[in-house]
Design a protein around this motif. Structure first.
Motif, mmCIF file in Angstrom:
data_model
loop_
_atom_site.group_PDB
_atom_site.id
_atom_site.type_symbol
_atom_site.label_atom_id
_atom_site.label_comp_id
_atom_site.label_asym_id
_atom_site.label_seq_id
_atom_site.Cartn_x
_atom_site.Cartn_y
_atom_site.Cartn_z
ATOM 1 N N LEU A 1 16.031 4.410 -32.454
ATOM 2 C CA LEU A 1 14.768 3.945 -33.010
ATOM 3 C C LEU A 1 13.609 4.257 -32.076
ATOM 4 C CD1 LEU A 1 13.274 2.294 -35.217
ATOM 5 C CD2 LEU A 1 13.769 0.249 -33.854
ATOM 6 N N THR A 2 13.761 3.925 -30.812
ATOM 7 C CA THR A 2 12.652 4.122 -29.865
ATOM 8 C C THR A 2 12.445 5.599 -29.518
ATOM 9 O OG1 THR A 2 14.073 3.653 -27.953
ATOM 10 C CG2 THR A 2 12.810 1.812 -28.861
ATOM 11 N N PHE B 1 7.093 6.784 -35.797
ATOM 12 C CA PHE B 1 5.886 6.037 -35.482
ATOM 13 C C PHE B 1 4.665 6.941 -35.504
ATOM 14 C CE2 PHE B 1 9.400 3.931 -33.221
ATOM 15 C CZ PHE B 1 9.376 2.723 -33.885
ATOM 16 N N THR C 1 -0.924 4.947 -33.251
ATOM 17 C CA THR C 1 -0.669 3.549 -32.892
ATOM 18 C C THR C 1 -1.150 3.291 -31.465
ATOM 19 O OG1 THR C 1 1.272 3.563 -34.328
ATOM 20 C CG2 THR C 1 1.107 1.770 -32.729
ATOM 21 N N LEU D 1 1.172 3.147 -28.087
ATOM 22 C CA LEU D 1 2.523 3.429 -28.573
ATOM 23 C C LEU D 1 3.423 3.965 -27.461
ATOM 24 C CD1 LEU D 1 4.590 3.725 -30.894
ATOM 25 C CD2 LEU D 1 3.690 6.031 -31.235
ATOM 26 N N LEU E 1 6.703 1.991 -26.063
ATOM 27 C CA LEU E 1 8.047 2.548 -26.233
ATOM 28 C C LEU E 1 8.709 2.795 -24.876
ATOM 29 C CD1 LEU E 1 7.562 4.999 -29.239
ATOM 30 C CD2 LEU E 1 8.610 2.713 -29.246
ATOM 31 N N ILE F 1 11.492 -5.804 -29.469
ATOM 32 C CA ILE F 1 11.508 -4.428 -29.989
ATOM 33 C C ILE F 1 11.461 -4.421 -31.513
ATOM 34 C CG2 ILE F 1 12.934 -2.342 -30.239
ATOM 35 C CD1 ILE F 1 13.914 -2.894 -27.326
ATOM 36 N N TYR G 1 8.025 -5.533 -32.854
ATOM 37 C CA TYR G 1 7.021 -4.485 -32.640
ATOM 38 C C TYR G 1 7.223 -3.333 -33.615
ATOM 39 C CZ TYR G 1 4.231 -0.875 -30.371
ATOM 40 O OH TYR G 1 3.324 0.123 -30.128
ATOM 41 N N CYS G 2 8.436 -2.818 -33.664
ATOM 42 C CA CYS G 2 8.729 -1.663 -34.527
ATOM 43 C C CYS G 2 8.567 -2.037 -35.997
ATOM 44 C CB CYS G 2 10.132 -1.133 -34.255
ATOM 45 S SG CYS G 2 10.306 -0.409 -32.602
ATOM 46 N N LEU H 1 6.087 -0.235 -38.691
ATOM 47 C CA LEU H 1 6.609 0.358 -39.924
ATOM 48 C C LEU H 1 5.965 -0.274 -41.151
ATOM 49 C CD1 LEU H 1 10.362 0.718 -38.942
ATOM 50 C CD2 LEU H 1 8.636 2.518 -39.084
#
Length: 138
Positions: free
Chosen positions: A36-37, A42, A46, A49, A53, A121, A124-125, A129
């Motif tokens: 994901l990271t 993303f 952002t 960002l 991350l 995490i 935030y993610c 999204l």
């Protein structure tokens, strides 16, 4: 007459088994978090960002190091538990109980730390999204 393990040994082994099972799940979660990271889902627009991350990636590396240490402790402790059978003194029982409680505390501390960073995490993610999705719907 069959001799059985003292209840404490069974309980200790069961604890270790549960901990190892949870750690196996955490390993899968960590792989997902790393993917994901490191993904490109993303928006580059952002704010902060990259820094955020990188912050998460640093925490995940630390979590993985702690996890490796914990797995080694659990494996060693589980193997040492068979030594309880050869030990019939109170001081020996106290030693194993103290060791088990110490590892249990290490495990709980790890779980607390991991849960906090995982939640941070995902929050935030997830917010990014959702933000991206709402912009796509405009």
């Amino acid at each position: 007459m069959e001799t059985s393990l003292p209840l404490s040994i069974d309980l200790y082994h069961n604890d270790v088994k549960v901990w190892k099972s949870n750690i196996s799940l955490i390993n899968h979660e960590i792989a997902f978090i790393e993917n994901l990271t490191n993904s490109y889902i993303f928006e580059p627009r952002t704010p902060n960002l990259f820094e955020k991350l990188e912050h998460f990636k640093t925490h995940i590396r630390k979590i993985k190091n702690r996890l490796d240490t914990l797995v080694q402790s659990l494996t060693k402790h589980d193997a040492e538990l068979s030594g309880m059978l050869e030990c019939d003194t109170v001081s020996c029982d106290v030693f194993f109980e103290t060791k088990h409680l110490s590892i249990k505390e290490e495990y709980r501390d790890f779980i607390d730390t991991y849960s906090e960073i995982k939640t941070e995490i995902f929050n935030y993610c997830g917010a990014i999204l959702k933000s991206n999705k709402s912009q796509d719907n405009k």
